[in-house]
Enzyme design. Structure first.
Site, PDB file in Angstrom:
ATOM      1  CB  CYS A  60      -0.965  -0.024   1.182  1.00 22.41           C
ATOM      2  SG  CYS A  60      -0.216  -0.314   2.782  1.00 22.41           S
TER       3      CYS A  60
ATOM      4  N   GLY B 123       2.864   0.426   3.974  1.00 18.69           N
ATOM      5  CA  GLY B 123       3.007  -1.026   4.080  1.00 18.69           C
ATOM      6  C   GLY B 123       2.797  -1.558   5.478  1.00 18.69           C
ATOM      7  CD1 TRP B 124       1.571   1.678   8.371  1.00 14.99           C
ATOM      8  CD2 TRP B 124       3.664   1.756   9.123  1.00 14.99           C
ATOM      9  NE1 TRP B 124       1.889   2.984   8.543  1.00 14.99           N
ATOM     10  CE2 TRP B 124       3.181   3.075   9.013  1.00 14.99           C
ATOM     11  CE3 TRP B 124       4.971   1.570   9.582  1.00 14.99           C
ATOM     12  CZ2 TRP B 124       3.944   4.196   9.336  1.00 14.99           C
ATOM     13  CZ3 TRP B 124       5.732   2.681   9.903  1.00 14.99           C
ATOM     14  CH2 TRP B 124       5.225   3.971   9.780  1.00 14.99           C
ATOM     15  CG  ASP B 125      -2.245   0.996   8.597  1.00 14.26           C
ATOM     16  OD1 ASP B 125      -2.379   0.582   9.754  1.00 14.26           O
ATOM     17  OD2 ASP B 125      -1.753   2.111   8.327  1.00 14.26           O
ATOM     18  NE  ARG B 126      -4.105   1.196   2.222  1.00 15.80           N
ATOM     19  CZ  ARG B 126      -4.046   2.277   1.447  1.00 15.80           C
ATOM     20  NH1 ARG B 126      -4.952   2.442   0.498  1.00 15.80           N
ATOM     21  NH2 ARG B 126      -3.086   3.164   1.605  1.00 15.80           N
TER      22      ARG B 126
ATOM     23  NE  ARG C 173      -2.880   3.035  11.363  1.00 13.54           N
ATOM     24  CZ  ARG C 173      -1.989   4.005  11.146  1.00 13.54           C
ATOM     25  NH1 ARG C 173      -1.975   5.078  11.946  1.00 13.54           N
ATOM     26  NH2 ARG C 173      -1.138   3.939  10.152  1.00 13.54           N
TER      27      ARG C 173
END
Length: 609
Positions: free
Chosen positions: A305, A308-311, A357
């Site tokens: 994404c 590179g650390w959620d989706r 988050r």
């Protein structure tokens, strides 16, 4: 033994929710996590280590990055012969880190049939290349830490004055790493062509590289909502059904672009992707990724994404769990072990900012594991169905989907497609919205099935006639609804499904759903998935006096994924908890709580408020 494993997962989620991992700030607890995930990888694989000591390569990657080389067996448990030059791989990693946002280079994380599934961030823009520290400050709104303060542009790059030459150098290193890992497919989840912050292009992506340096790769643009969207998921009492992303927002400009060879067998109307809810979109994208890695025997896949650390961990984790449920990877791990591995490695040690988050209500982490209920069916399995050429019913193998889709051969087909390569639809492919006209380079399914034509769920046993939805949502399997199906006669069903026991762990899963059941058009209870092809019918009969009783077969895949979800919900509810918004008229949060209490078997106090 199971209790202690559950406690490990609870402890992992608790610590994860309190602090973000940083390679430079390692505690004794983090060291125990590192030791544990290495032990779990060692169960089934021979591997080498890519060293990231003190975060010298990437501050939010594991200090010891596992490079899986091949599956281990009883014959090679004690011996190991590396298949790569690990020193060369380490050098490629060091050189390529500047090419991607935050230094999050292409990193292999899953090995499936000798192919690597990799993860990374998107390509870095000129701002980051000329000074990562200033970039991080701008990108995060001035709240980022000192990540990458020492990661200034390499000295030999400082003399380069031409942007094109600099991009040639750093992206050339990135391409060398991709080819060394035999990655050919790049799946970009960004909804933007470039990430813009305060009017500046702060990142780029392969799909808009002006020099077309990535033309040797197959690029897929599959826009998926960012973590901010999952605040709406939380505000709707953790209900993903009916939650549709707003594609009309100004910053959304990435089209959906998929080569036709990956869509011909998926039975998905991609032109309608902007009308999908979160369940449909996640299901269909996961089907696509599974199809890609299962259709090519040699080449690997990169998923990314922006950072590179959620989706990215969402889909990496779903891929790992789906393949594990099929017995295709991590074959010796139990549900508690694969859950620990994917949380610790795919989420925590790759830098997901869970405390941040949670403070914003962006529950993408919870969504990932709660979503497992939507991928239990065999539609998501990579196991190849055995078909016999003999067309006689007595000799053929049929799945429940096959039986549901049988129709009068004289009836005209309601689905036809015109296709060339590739599919492109979205903001840049059409000036329209729904029912968008597609270019000649597109796939067009002319006539989707209307809601009136779909077979409604049938309520049986002590329930009045009416329209109801099952708790797992009618959207769980509706990527298959582009085909017209004939109805089925309502079947009498018991008030309780049989208890399911996971053979390896010894844990049982409660499946009590009360005094009535919902039977779908295929005769499946609560949208249960199709049974394996070797089972002739989705039920069996037991003699109970004058009337027989129907019991459903539960596929092993479903049992495994339900076990993982059960463990996660139990641990999450006793640590983080679910926080409902103001009293919801839908009662969704109370329904989820009831599901916890009855179907999951929560232990300890629950912080669900």
């Amino acid at each position: 033994m199971m209790a202690s494993r559950s406690e490990d997962i609870t402890d992992l989620i608790y610590e994860f929710s309190k602090s973000q991992y940083r390679a430079k700030e390692v505690t004794p607890w983090v060291e125990r996590v590192e030791k544990r995930y290495l032990e779990l990888f060692d169960r089934d694989y021979k591997y080498s280590i890519i060293h990231n000591t003190n975060g010298e390569v990437c501050g939010h990657y594991p200090r010891k990055i596992v490079f899986l080389e091949y599956e281990s067996s009883d014959n090679n448990k004690e011996s190991f012969e590396s298949t790569v030059q690990i020193s060369k791989l380490q050098d490629l990693v060091n050189r390529s880190k500047m090419a991607r946002c935050r230094g999050r280079f292409v990193c292999p994380v899953i090995l499936y049939n000798g192919k690597h599934v990799c993860r990374s961030s998107t390509l870095a823009g000129w701002g980051e290349l000329y000074g990562r520290t200033g970039y991080n400050y701008i990108f995060s709104g001035g709240s980022d830490d000192t990540l990458g303060e020492a990661e200034e542009v390499l000295e030999d790059d400082c003399a380069v004055r031409n942007d094109s030459q600099l991009f040639d150098k750093v992206r050339g290193s990135d391409i060398k790493l991709l080819k060394y890992l035999s990655v050919h497919y790049i799946c970009d989840l960004m909804v933007e062509k470039k990430k813009v912050k305060f009017g500046l292009n702060v990142t780029s992506s392969e799909k808009v590289d002006k020099a077309q340096r990535y033309s040797d790769f197959t690029l897929l643009s599959v826009p998926y909502p960012g973590c901010e969207f999952f605040r709406e998921y939380k505000d709707r009492d953790y209900t993903a059904e009916g939650l549709v992303f707003n594609w009309n927002q100004d910053y959304v400009d990435a089209p959906l672009t998929i080569p036709i060879r990956f869509t011909s067998n998926l039975n998905i109307n991609w032109s309608e992707y902007q009308s999908w809810d979160l369940v449909q979109q996640t299901q269909n994208y996961l089907k696509l990724l599974l199809h890609i890695i299962n259709s090519d025997d040699e080449n690997g896949l990169l998923v990314h994404c922006i950072s590179g650390w959620d989706r990215t961990p969402l889909f990496v984790s779903l891929l790992r769990l789906s393949l594990w449920a099929d017995g295709a990877i991590h074959a010796s791990l139990e549900p508690s072990e694969i859950l620990y591995l994917t949380i610790a490695y795919d989420w925590f040690l790759f830098g997901h900012m869970l405390p941040d988050r949670l403070s914003k209500g962006e529950e993408i982490f919870f969504f990932c594991f709660n979503f497992l209920k939507h991928i239990v069916c065999e539609t998501f399995s990579v196991k190849k169905k055995q078909r016999r050429k003999n067309s006689q019913f007595k000799d053929a193998d049929f799945t429940v989907d096959d039986l549901c889709q049988l129709k009068d051969t004289s009836a005209p087909s309601s689905l036809h497609a015109e296709a060339t390569d590739p599919i492109t639809t979205g903001p840049q492919a059409s000036s329209g919205r729904k029912g968008m006209p597609l270019s000649s380079n597109s796939v067009l399914w002319n006539r989707p099935i209307t809601s009136e034509e779909r077979i409604p769920n049938v309520i049986t046993e002590a329930s009045p006639l009416g329209s109801f939805k099952s708790s797992s949502s009618s959207s769980s399997n509706h990527s298959d609804q582009n085909l017209t199906r004939t109805g089925s006669t309502p079947l009498a069903v018991p008030g309780r499904r049989p208890m399911v026991e996971y053979a390896r762990s010894g844990s049982s899963l409660s499946t009590d759903y009360g005094s009535w059941q919902i039977v779908s058009g295929c005769g499946s209870i609560h949208d249960l998935p199709p049974v394996p092809s070797e089972s002739p019918l989705p039920f069996s009969f037991q003699d109970e006096g004058p009337s027989g009783r129907m019991c459903t077969f539960v596929p092993d895949r479903q049992v495994r994924l339900e076990a993982v979800r059960e463990l996660f919900l139990s641990a999450y509810s006793s640590t983080v908890g679910l926080k409902s918004s103001s009293p919801s008229p839908s009662g969704a949060i109370s329904g989820l709580l009831e599901q916890f209490a009855r179907g999951v078997g929560l232990r300890g106090t629950n912080a669900i408020i």
